[in-house]
Scaffold this motif. Structure first.
Motif, PDB file in Angstrom:
ATOM      1  N   TYR A  30       0.838  -1.208   0.000  1.00  0.00           N
ATOM      2  CA  TYR A  30       0.000   0.000   0.000  1.00  0.00           C
ATOM      3  C   TYR A  30       0.870   1.255   0.000  1.00  0.00           C
ATOM      4  CZ  TYR A  30      -3.367   3.582   1.154  1.00  0.00           C
ATOM      5  OH  TYR A  30      -4.119   4.723   1.128  1.00  0.00           O
ATOM      6  N   SER A  31       1.921   1.267   0.796  1.00  0.00           N
ATOM      7  CA  SER A  31       2.817   2.426   0.845  1.00  0.00           C
ATOM      8  C   SER A  31       3.430   2.692  -0.519  1.00  0.00           C
ATOM      9  CB  SER A  31       3.931   2.203   1.873  1.00  0.00           C
ATOM     10  OG  SER A  31       3.395   2.111   3.157  1.00  0.00           O
ATOM     11  N   PHE A  32       3.859   1.628  -1.171  1.00  0.00           N
ATOM     12  CA  PHE A  32       4.447   1.765  -2.500  1.00  0.00           C
ATOM     13  C   PHE A  32       3.421   2.334  -3.479  1.00  0.00           C
ATOM     14  CE2 PHE A  32       5.206  -0.092  -6.717  1.00  0.00           C
ATOM     15  CZ  PHE A  32       6.431   0.499  -7.008  1.00  0.00           C
ATOM     16  N   ILE A  33       2.229   1.763  -3.503  1.00  0.00           N
ATOM     17  CA  ILE A  33       1.192   2.213  -4.436  1.00  0.00           C
ATOM     18  C   ILE A  33       0.810   3.662  -4.141  1.00  0.00           C
ATOM     19  CG2 ILE A  33      -1.211   1.879  -5.153  1.00  0.00           C
ATOM     20  CD1 ILE A  33      -0.753  -1.159  -4.635  1.00  0.00           C
ATOM     21  N   LEU A  34       0.647   4.011  -2.882  1.00  0.00           N
ATOM     22  CA  LEU A  34       0.281   5.378  -2.516  1.00  0.00           C
ATOM     23  C   LEU A  34       1.372   6.354  -2.947  1.00  0.00           C
ATOM     24  CD1 LEU A  34      -1.767   7.260  -1.193  1.00  0.00           C
ATOM     25  CD2 LEU A  34      -0.612   6.841   0.995  1.00  0.00           C
ATOM     26  N   SER A  35       2.623   5.945  -2.849  1.00  0.00           N
ATOM     27  CA  SER A  35       3.710   6.838  -3.258  1.00  0.00           C
ATOM     28  C   SER A  35       3.681   7.107  -4.754  1.00  0.00           C
ATOM     29  CB  SER A  35       5.065   6.256  -2.854  1.00  0.00           C
ATOM     30  OG  SER A  35       5.425   5.173  -3.670  1.00  0.00           O
ATOM     31  N   MET A  37       0.600   6.711  -6.711  1.00  0.00           N
ATOM     32  CA  MET A  37      -0.711   7.255  -7.073  1.00  0.00           C
ATOM     33  C   MET A  37      -0.991   8.619  -6.449  1.00  0.00           C
ATOM     34  SD  MET A  37      -1.792   4.979  -9.159  1.00  0.00           S
ATOM     35  CE  MET A  37      -3.376   5.727  -9.490  1.00  0.00           C
ATOM     36  N   LYS A  38      -0.476   8.867  -5.248  1.00  0.00           N
ATOM     37  CA  LYS A  38      -0.675  10.127  -4.525  1.00  0.00           C
ATOM     38  C   LYS A  38      -2.130  10.386  -4.141  1.00  0.00           C
ATOM     39  CE  LYS A  38       3.615  11.463  -5.173  1.00  0.00           C
ATOM     40  NZ  LYS A  38       4.520  10.560  -4.525  1.00  0.00           N
ATOM     41  N   GLU A  45      -7.861   1.208  -4.673  1.00  0.00           N
ATOM     42  CA  GLU A  45      -8.361   0.456  -5.819  1.00  0.00           C
ATOM     43  C   GLU A  45      -7.247  -0.337  -6.494  1.00  0.00           C
ATOM     44  OE1 GLU A  45     -10.464   3.200  -8.353  1.00  0.00           O
ATOM     45  OE2 GLU A  45     -11.881   3.715  -6.764  1.00  0.00           O
ATOM     46  N   VAL A  46      -6.084   0.293  -6.664  1.00  0.00           N
ATOM     47  CA  VAL A  46      -4.951  -0.407  -7.277  1.00  0.00           C
ATOM     48  C   VAL A  46      -4.475  -1.529  -6.356  1.00  0.00           C
ATOM     49  CG1 VAL A  46      -2.553  -0.179  -8.059  1.00  0.00           C
ATOM     50  CG2 VAL A  46      -4.245   1.536  -8.718  1.00  0.00           C
ATOM     51  N   MET A  47      -4.560  -1.310  -5.058  1.00  0.00           N
ATOM     52  CA  MET A  47      -4.177  -2.355  -4.094  1.00  0.00           C
ATOM     53  C   MET A  47      -5.061  -3.583  -4.288  1.00  0.00           C
ATOM     54  SD  MET A  47      -2.483  -2.541  -0.864  1.00  0.00           S
ATOM     55  CE  MET A  47      -2.681  -3.463   0.634  1.00  0.00           C
ATOM     56  N   LEU A  78       0.158  -1.840 -12.627  1.00  0.00           N
ATOM     57  CA  LEU A  78      -1.254  -1.463 -12.481  1.00  0.00           C
ATOM     58  C   LEU A  78      -1.410   0.040 -12.247  1.00  0.00           C
ATOM     59  CD1 LEU A  78      -2.549  -4.515 -10.415  1.00  0.00           C
ATOM     60  CD2 LEU A  78      -3.138  -3.944 -12.786  1.00  0.00           C
ATOM     61  N   CYS A  79      -0.472   0.641 -11.524  1.00  0.00           N
ATOM     62  CA  CYS A  79      -0.497   2.101 -11.338  1.00  0.00           C
ATOM     63  C   CYS A  79      -0.355   2.799 -12.684  1.00  0.00           C
ATOM     64  CB  CYS A  79       0.640   2.551 -10.414  1.00  0.00           C
ATOM     65  SG  CYS A  79       0.429   2.130  -8.677  1.00  0.00           S
ATOM     66  N   TYR A  80       0.608   2.358 -13.472  1.00  0.00           N
ATOM     67  CA  TYR A  80       0.834   2.979 -14.775  1.00  0.00           C
ATOM     68  C   TYR A  80      -0.365   2.776 -15.695  1.00  0.00           C
ATOM     69  CZ  TYR A  80       5.698   3.694 -13.381  1.00  0.00           C
ATOM     70  OH  TYR A  80       6.839   4.087 -12.734  1.00  0.00           O
ATOM     71  N   MET A  81      -0.984   1.612 -15.632  1.00  0.00           N
ATOM     72  CA  MET A  81      -2.182   1.374 -16.431  1.00  0.00           C
ATOM     73  C   MET A  81      -3.293   2.337 -15.992  1.00  0.00           C
ATOM     74  SD  MET A  81      -2.213  -2.791 -16.758  1.00  0.00           S
ATOM     75  CE  MET A  81      -3.965  -2.824 -17.034  1.00  0.00           C
TER      76      MET A  81
END
Length: 175
Positions: A30-35, A37-38, A45-47, A78-81
């Motif tokens: 989650y920390s990685f994705i939040l960093s 996605m902001k 959602e990505v998580m 998934l973030c980039y998508m």
């Protein structure tokens, strides 16, 4: 049980192993994705998409690398998508980009410019360096936690982090 064994069991449809894998990785993921996605809502959602992808793709994991790095790769993709799908630039209207009055500070443009510079600087880093910077600086994980999450020695994480910061500073100077 280690992540590699949990992934092997998940690939066989073991729901309890999946639950254990989630509990042992959710904070770092989650920390990685939040960093990236902001935005907490997008990050959540990505998580969810990340863990669904892990469930359906666990059998494709090859035990050559670190399981958490594989999970981060799924999350990053998934973030980039998500970014591509949102077409953020195309969705910002001209009225939003220009202030109501002449000379008004335009925060969306300033934030966008900062984000573009940061993204460009991060693109100049090697994948491991980028992950370390995002997990530490972007997510607030301690270097020790980053080392554990990526399965690296602490000294390696510190070295790569410092090297990455130097690269970012050099890139920003050149721009």
């Amino acid at each position: 049980m280690n992540h590699e064994e949990l992934l092997r069991r998940v690939s066989l449809g073991d729901k309890e192993a999946f639950h254990q894998l989630y509990l042992s990785t959710d904070r770092a993921v989650y920390s990685f994705i939040l960093s990236v996605m902001k935005n907490p809502q997008d990050a959540e959602e990505v998580m969810q998409e990340t863990y669904m992808k892990i469930w359906t793709s666990a059998s494709s994991y090859q035990a050559q690398g670190k399981p958490l790095a594989w999970i981060f790769t799924i999350a990053r993709n998934l973030c980039y998508m998500r970014f591509r799908d949102q077409k953020r630039m195309a969705d910002i209207g001209l009225d939003e980009l220009t202030g109501e009055e002449a000379g008004e500070v335009c925060l969306p443009l300033e934030n966008l410019a900062d984000a573009m510079v940061l993204k460009a600087a991060l693109d100049h880093l090697k994948e491991e360096e980028r992950q370390i910077v995002l997990l530490h600086a972007g997510s607030g994980l301690k270097h020790r936690e980053v080392a554990e999450a990526l399965g690296m020695p602490l000294a390696t994480v510190l070295s790569k982090y410092n090297r990455a910061l130097k690269k970012i500073k050099q890139y920003v100077k050149e721009e």
